[in-house]
Scaffold this motif. Sequence first.
Motif: not given
Length: 799
Positions: A338-356
Amino acid sequence: MIQPILKNIKFIRYIFFIGFNLGFFQVSLCQPETTYYNDGDKKSTREYLEYGSALIEIESSKTEWKAQWISSKKCTSDSSSWICYRKEIFINFVPEPTIINIAVDSKYWLWINGELVIYEGGLKRTPSPIDTYYDEVDISKFLKKGRNIIAVLVWFFGQGGLSHNNSGLSGLVFECQTNEFEILSDKTWKIMKHPAYSISQKKTNKFLAESNFIFNAMHDIPDWYSLSYDDNTWDNAVEIGIPPTPPWNRLIKRPIPQFKDFGLKNYEKISKTGDTVIAFLPYNAQISPWFKIKAPEGQKIKIFTDNSLWTNSIQTEYITKEGTQDYECLAWANGHEVRYIIPEGIKLISLKYRETGYDTDFSGSFLCDDEFLNQLWRKARRTLYLNMRDSYMDCPDRERAQWWGDEVLELGQAFYALDTNAIALARKGIIELVNWRTLDSVLYSPVRGDSIVELPLQMLATISIYGIWTYFQHSGDTQTIKTVFPYLKNYLEKWEIENDGLVKRREGNWFWIDWGKNIDTVLLENTWYSLALQGVLNMAKIVGENEYCKNLEQKIECINRNFNYKFWNGLHYSSGNLNGEVDERANALAVLAGIADYSKFDALTNVIINNKTASPYMEKYVLEALFKMDKTDIAIKRMKARYSKMNNSSYSTLWEHWDFKWGKTNNHAMAGGPLTLLSQYVAGMEPVKAGYETYHIYPQMGQLLNIKSCVNTVKGNILLTIKKRESTFSINLNSPENTRVYLGIPKMDYSYKKIRINNKTAWNIETNGEIVHDGTFLEETNKYYVFCLEPGIWKVKAE
């Protein structure tokens, strides 16, 4: 030819629009004489619904409804609309169970008192060309005495796609009737189009009903599904009509379980390159990405999987609000990353995913002393599971379509790899196949609501011994066979035999046979026709059509005899249409259809050794022919050579083609034939009498020394361990209740002196058949010593 064509959607929308805006909307305005079937003598909606009385169902569906279909005042028909519904209720007592019946077009998420009850409910609209599925859900553990809030988020696809029919109108119907109270969707329900969702300008590929969308968190409605939220400013819903009513028509009970929710999980690994965060999944899975961030408002985050890029499938954009926030994309996608394109200035706290995914367990297994084969079996199982959801799919990214040629291969794998929950998905597909038939009995894969797509040879495969008959053998579901048999028979009778005693070409709408070259069409249509005759013959015996059985037996004899006379040249079968080239697919099918006798096996083995043109779709049948001809070592050698590139790749799933290319997919379950072959032939387990009342174990191990296998059958688990040594052959078997097994001890280069069952001699070279307690020696064949065993735990050793 009758072609079911869902037309005049614009006209339906126009009628709704006029009715709403003039303020006199009536149920009758929902019933224009829209043409759904057109074959020169046009069938109206009403006529189709009358014809629909002949449609069949898997389970008994609710026919008497009191609730109204409801929608918004603006009659939402926009693509990718997200609609919020709320209803406040007061109850004095919560009965158990408390069952609701709920239907939407297209998907829903249900909360009660702020607690999530259903994550992605609803099924794509495929029970027939115009009808809709509804869910039955027990909500008793979520209700409480006093005030309760029901909240439903509906995602209306608003466009057709493969294996989904667009009704043209977003709607919800919700009904709960108990002795204590009733909850009915009506004009008292509150409704709001969710302002944070909008459709993306970046389109998905033309096959998908699902659209890409944007979620703008600045327009979110925080906690709108909670008890404390105030919905006084929301509109009241508009009543459309009591089911059955167009455009949703009849409501058919959901025949498969709700999807399994594995919960939020951590990624295996996360890396970052520039503004792109790459989150690695443990395997190719159906997932919904989630993140938590701290951000200024108005920043755009793009979310997609690696497979989304290759196949132009689901991609999402998120626009931030000020502060700490979390978001989950409710549209599932699949891939390894999974790719997240996140602009500068955003603080990433956590990444997860839900499998169904489909609610079934990986209860089947296969292990041997060749790790290549073990991994290939596991990859096939992973690919199979990835292609199960609303229906069996060809692939989970590009099309999500229920092509029946693929489903034939998938259902065969499922019986060896999964638990018995998987049976319901195959049954659903069979019923849909029949319910989508045209009025003149043409069967076709239910993939498009606006046109017929008959692939003639896929339909022959469906009614052959490899399709619905395989379903029956493993499931023992006699009732479904009796229900669908007349329609399978009617389709088979549309095929004609010409004066030369061979089948007449049936073009259909897409004469696709396989990918690859050297496709001998004439041979393949005759071999598939012979296999279809045999499948329908077997089913005719079940339903007791004795005279028709004689007719089919004559046709099989006619096809097989004339096929040998016209196409066998002493070295191989050929129609002469390939400029001297040979099609190993067609020659393999001649073996599987019983057209080729033992005298031709060596020549046909050479054909398969020297030709490698079948795609992964037909390769299963090519390999199976080698097993049928008792060429186990050659079959395994070819399997390993053909699957070498994809099995040695880092991908956890199998590919559409032998080479993985952009635009193609790396997760086509049609490639999983080795799973079936390793369990059915190498381990040797196969039902003889439907539902495993009787089954056999005839191992074909070749050079393998150890096998351990489990199959979860409708009678219970069969647990098998086989060990082959220099002078001994042993089998440990746990056979479930209400079964009988024919157990074959393979003959070796050496002769056995005795065979012991549970430490007692059951056979020796002198007595040749001593009966011992529950183990009975049946016969000696040219390949096996065969014993008949009752349920229980058996330890068999040949010395």
